[in-house]
Design a protein around this motif. Sequence first.
Motif, mmCIF file in Angstrom:
data_model
loop_
_atom_site.group_PDB
_atom_site.id
_atom_site.type_symbol
_atom_site.label_atom_id
_atom_site.label_comp_id
_atom_site.label_asym_id
_atom_site.label_seq_id
_atom_site.Cartn_x
_atom_site.Cartn_y
_atom_site.Cartn_z
ATOM 1 N N ILE A 5 0.824 -1.207 0.000
ATOM 2 C CA ILE A 5 0.000 0.000 0.000
ATOM 3 C C ILE A 5 0.865 1.267 0.000
ATOM 4 O O ILE A 5 1.929 1.308 0.605
ATOM 5 N N PRO A 6 0.398 2.312 -0.681
ATOM 6 C CA PRO A 6 1.149 3.565 -0.762
ATOM 7 C C PRO A 6 0.977 4.400 0.506
ATOM 8 O O PRO A 6 0.102 4.120 1.338
ATOM 9 N N ALA A 7 1.807 5.406 0.643
ATOM 10 C CA ALA A 7 1.718 6.297 1.800
ATOM 11 C C ALA A 7 0.852 7.506 1.459
ATOM 12 O O ALA A 7 1.263 8.391 0.708
ATOM 13 N N VAL A 8 -0.354 7.503 1.973
ATOM 14 C CA VAL A 8 -1.250 8.653 1.895
ATOM 15 C C VAL A 8 -1.773 8.901 3.303
ATOM 16 O O VAL A 8 -1.482 8.142 4.227
ATOM 17 N N GLU A 9 -2.529 9.943 3.488
ATOM 18 C CA GLU A 9 -2.963 10.328 4.837
ATOM 19 C C GLU A 9 -3.701 9.197 5.552
ATOM 20 O O GLU A 9 -3.465 8.918 6.720
ATOM 21 N N GLU A 10 -4.584 8.490 4.828
ATOM 22 C CA GLU A 10 -5.391 7.446 5.464
ATOM 23 C C GLU A 10 -4.627 6.140 5.717
ATOM 24 O O GLU A 10 -5.132 5.253 6.407
ATOM 25 N N THR A 11 -3.420 6.007 5.152
ATOM 26 C CA THR A 11 -2.656 4.776 5.382
ATOM 27 C C THR A 11 -1.472 4.972 6.333
ATOM 28 O O THR A 11 -0.694 4.043 6.538
ATOM 29 N N LYS A 12 -1.312 6.136 6.903
ATOM 30 C CA LYS A 12 -0.224 6.357 7.853
ATOM 31 C C LYS A 12 -0.396 5.444 9.063
ATOM 32 O O LYS A 12 -1.464 5.385 9.659
ATOM 33 N N ASP A 13 0.668 4.679 9.401
ATOM 34 C CA ASP A 13 0.631 3.710 10.505
ATOM 35 C C ASP A 13 -0.547 2.742 10.361
ATOM 36 O O ASP A 13 -1.162 2.339 11.350
ATOM 37 N N PHE A 14 -0.861 2.383 9.132
ATOM 38 C CA PHE A 14 -1.973 1.460 8.875
ATOM 39 C C PHE A 14 -1.753 0.134 9.595
ATOM 40 O O PHE A 14 -2.668 -0.447 10.177
ATOM 41 N N CYS A 15 -0.522 -0.350 9.555
ATOM 42 C CA CYS A 15 -0.175 -1.585 10.253
ATOM 43 C C CYS A 15 0.331 -1.214 11.641
ATOM 44 O O CYS A 15 1.519 -0.943 11.844
ATOM 45 N N ASP A 16 -0.572 -1.173 12.596
ATOM 46 C CA ASP A 16 -0.266 -0.698 13.943
ATOM 47 C C ASP A 16 -0.346 -1.843 14.952
ATOM 48 O O ASP A 16 -0.429 -3.021 14.582
ATOM 49 N N GLN A 17 -0.333 -1.500 16.224
ATOM 50 C CA GLN A 17 -0.372 -2.511 17.285
ATOM 51 C C GLN A 17 -1.608 -3.400 17.168
ATOM 52 O O GLN A 17 -1.521 -4.628 17.304
ATOM 53 N N ASN A 18 -2.747 -2.793 16.915
ATOM 54 C CA ASN A 18 -3.980 -3.563 16.780
ATOM 55 C C ASN A 18 -3.902 -4.515 15.590
ATOM 56 O O ASN A 18 -4.343 -5.671 15.654
ATOM 57 N N PHE A 19 -3.317 -4.048 14.503
ATOM 58 C CA PHE A 19 -3.149 -4.866 13.294
ATOM 59 C C PHE A 19 -2.328 -6.113 13.598
ATOM 60 O O PHE A 19 -2.752 -7.236 13.307
ATOM 61 N N LYS A 64 7.121 -12.188 20.051
ATOM 62 C CA LYS A 64 6.704 -13.348 19.258
ATOM 63 C C LYS A 64 5.187 -13.464 19.131
ATOM 64 O O LYS A 64 4.615 -14.549 19.178
ATOM 65 N N LEU A 65 4.564 -12.292 18.956
ATOM 66 C CA LEU A 65 3.129 -12.272 18.703
ATOM 67 C C LEU A 65 2.841 -12.704 17.274
ATOM 68 O O LEU A 65 1.734 -13.146 16.952
ATOM 69 N N ILE A 66 3.844 -12.539 16.379
ATOM 70 C CA ILE A 66 3.729 -13.004 15.000
ATOM 71 C C ILE A 66 4.949 -13.872 14.690
ATOM 72 O O ILE A 66 5.943 -13.848 15.421
ATOM 73 N N GLY A 67 4.867 -14.617 13.579
ATOM 74 C CA GLY A 67 5.953 -15.541 13.242
ATOM 75 C C GLY A 67 7.241 -14.846 12.877
ATOM 76 O O GLY A 67 8.332 -15.277 13.271
ATOM 77 N N GLY A 68 7.140 -13.758 12.120
ATOM 78 C CA GLY A 68 8.347 -13.053 11.716
ATOM 79 C C GLY A 68 8.040 -11.966 10.714
ATOM 80 O O GLY A 68 6.887 -11.720 10.352
ATOM 81 N N ALA A 69 9.098 -11.287 10.258
ATOM 82 C CA ALA A 69 8.943 -10.207 9.282
ATOM 83 C C ALA A 69 10.117 -10.210 8.321
ATOM 84 O O ALA A 69 11.233 -10.611 8.669
ATOM 85 N N ILE A 70 9.838 -9.754 7.109
ATOM 86 C CA ILE A 70 10.851 -9.661 6.057
ATOM 87 C C ILE A 70 11.040 -8.187 5.718
ATOM 88 O O ILE A 70 10.068 -7.471 5.475
ATOM 89 N N PHE A 71 12.294 -7.744 5.698
ATOM 90 C CA PHE A 71 12.604 -6.343 5.414
ATOM 91 C C PHE A 71 13.490 -6.221 4.187
ATOM 92 O O PHE A 71 14.318 -7.082 3.918
ATOM 93 N N ASP A 72 13.325 -5.132 3.475
ATOM 94 C CA ASP A 72 14.285 -4.750 2.449
ATOM 95 C C ASP A 72 14.781 -3.360 2.818
ATOM 96 O O ASP A 72 13.988 -2.478 3.120
ATOM 97 N N VAL A 76 3.691 1.584 8.154
ATOM 98 C CA VAL A 76 3.936 0.624 9.237
ATOM 99 C C VAL A 76 4.394 1.360 10.502
ATOM 100 O O VAL A 76 5.317 2.168 10.457
ATOM 101 N N ASP A 77 3.744 1.064 11.617
ATOM 102 C CA ASP A 77 4.162 1.578 12.924
ATOM 103 C C ASP A 77 5.371 0.754 13.365
ATOM 104 O O ASP A 77 5.237 -0.387 13.809
ATOM 105 N N GLU A 78 6.550 1.334 13.243
ATOM 106 C CA GLU A 78 7.795 0.607 13.488
ATOM 107 C C GLU A 78 7.881 0.068 14.918
ATOM 108 O O GLU A 78 8.299 -1.070 15.138
ATOM 109 N N LYS A 79 7.471 0.870 15.890
ATOM 110 C CA LYS A 79 7.533 0.439 17.289
ATOM 111 C C LYS A 79 6.613 -0.750 17.531
ATOM 112 O O LYS A 79 6.989 -1.725 18.209
ATOM 113 N N ALA A 80 5.398 -0.691 16.975
ATOM 114 C CA ALA A 80 4.432 -1.788 17.145
ATOM 115 C C ALA A 80 4.946 -3.071 16.503
ATOM 116 O O ALA A 80 4.799 -4.165 17.062
ATOM 117 N N LEU A 81 5.568 -2.952 15.325
ATOM 118 C CA LEU A 81 6.105 -4.131 14.653
ATOM 119 C C LEU A 81 7.249 -4.745 15.456
ATOM 120 O O LEU A 81 7.329 -5.967 15.614
#
Length: 317
Positions: free
Chosen positions: A208-222, A253-261, A241-246
């Motif tokens: 997803i692109p960065a626009v006003e409605e997608t800021k921190d879209f993937c947050d703690q609740n996500f 270990k609330l999720i299996g893992g993450a992949i970064f580039d 993506v909310d970096e602190k929440a991720l």
Amino acid sequence: MKKIILSEIELFENNENFEVRPLKYGNRLFNYLSNKPKKRALERFLTEEVDIIVCCRATAIILNSMDCKNLKMIQLTSTGYDGVPVEEFKKKGIMVCNSSGVYSVSIAETVIYAILSVCKRIRKNPKNYRPKLFRKYSEITELAQKRVLIMGTGNIGTEIANRLKAFECKIEGYDAYCKLKEPYEGIINTKKQLLEKLSEYDYIISTIPAVEETKDFCDQNFFSKMKSTAWFMNVGREATVDEKALYLALKNKLIGGAIFDQVELIPYALFNKFRRLKNTLVLPGIVTSSKESLNKIKVRIEGNILSFINGNKQDNL
């Protein structure tokens, strides 16, 4: 009179209608801006001579603060244009085009590579350095029949989906503006529906692109709604993506893992906190890189410039 193009990439070997001059990222423009006399000289050059600039988003943002009266077109080398003051340029009579679509295949192939690296534990057993006793073959999984959610069903998301379909994955998409289409088995249109279904997926890939409605879209609740074994990968913008929440989701270990580039999201520095986590896969900034994508962007940009000079419509305006 020849038109002058200032470009961060090599364009056109020869053309009698215009002259291409190099603009090196971090050199010609940014060094000039740190020196006021040089900045004024560059502004005079832009005002009096330059018709078209081919550049990255960072350069385009800086150009808005400069007096570029002769400038008619900014051609971005990126797909994204978040942060670029498009409306301000429009008021000045400067058109802005992006390079949507040129990186889709490269990104999609890198996503497949990364997911297979996780499935087959390649990241855990590089070049068979570990003795067989410690390789945990029982933890290797198949990609077939895994449930995948792709957030953003545009060019990039669909290229990823097409490749995952060949692995017999069950693919659904999230897109606020898109209806059901191939190869998706279903499309979610609201975040409420998305949160209700997040626990069903083995892999979640965000484009997803960065626009006003997608800021921190993937947050703690996500992240709290995801399956505890699910992996998350972002090839969209960092701001989504909310970096602190991720980080907390990975550390606890609330999720299996993450992949970064490195290009888009975290972790640049060698001692970045994400690199110290065992449930992460860090790619070396290759998600958009390929010989083919470099050729595609050159063809796209040269075509756009010729269209502009000939008075025709531009792509991705």
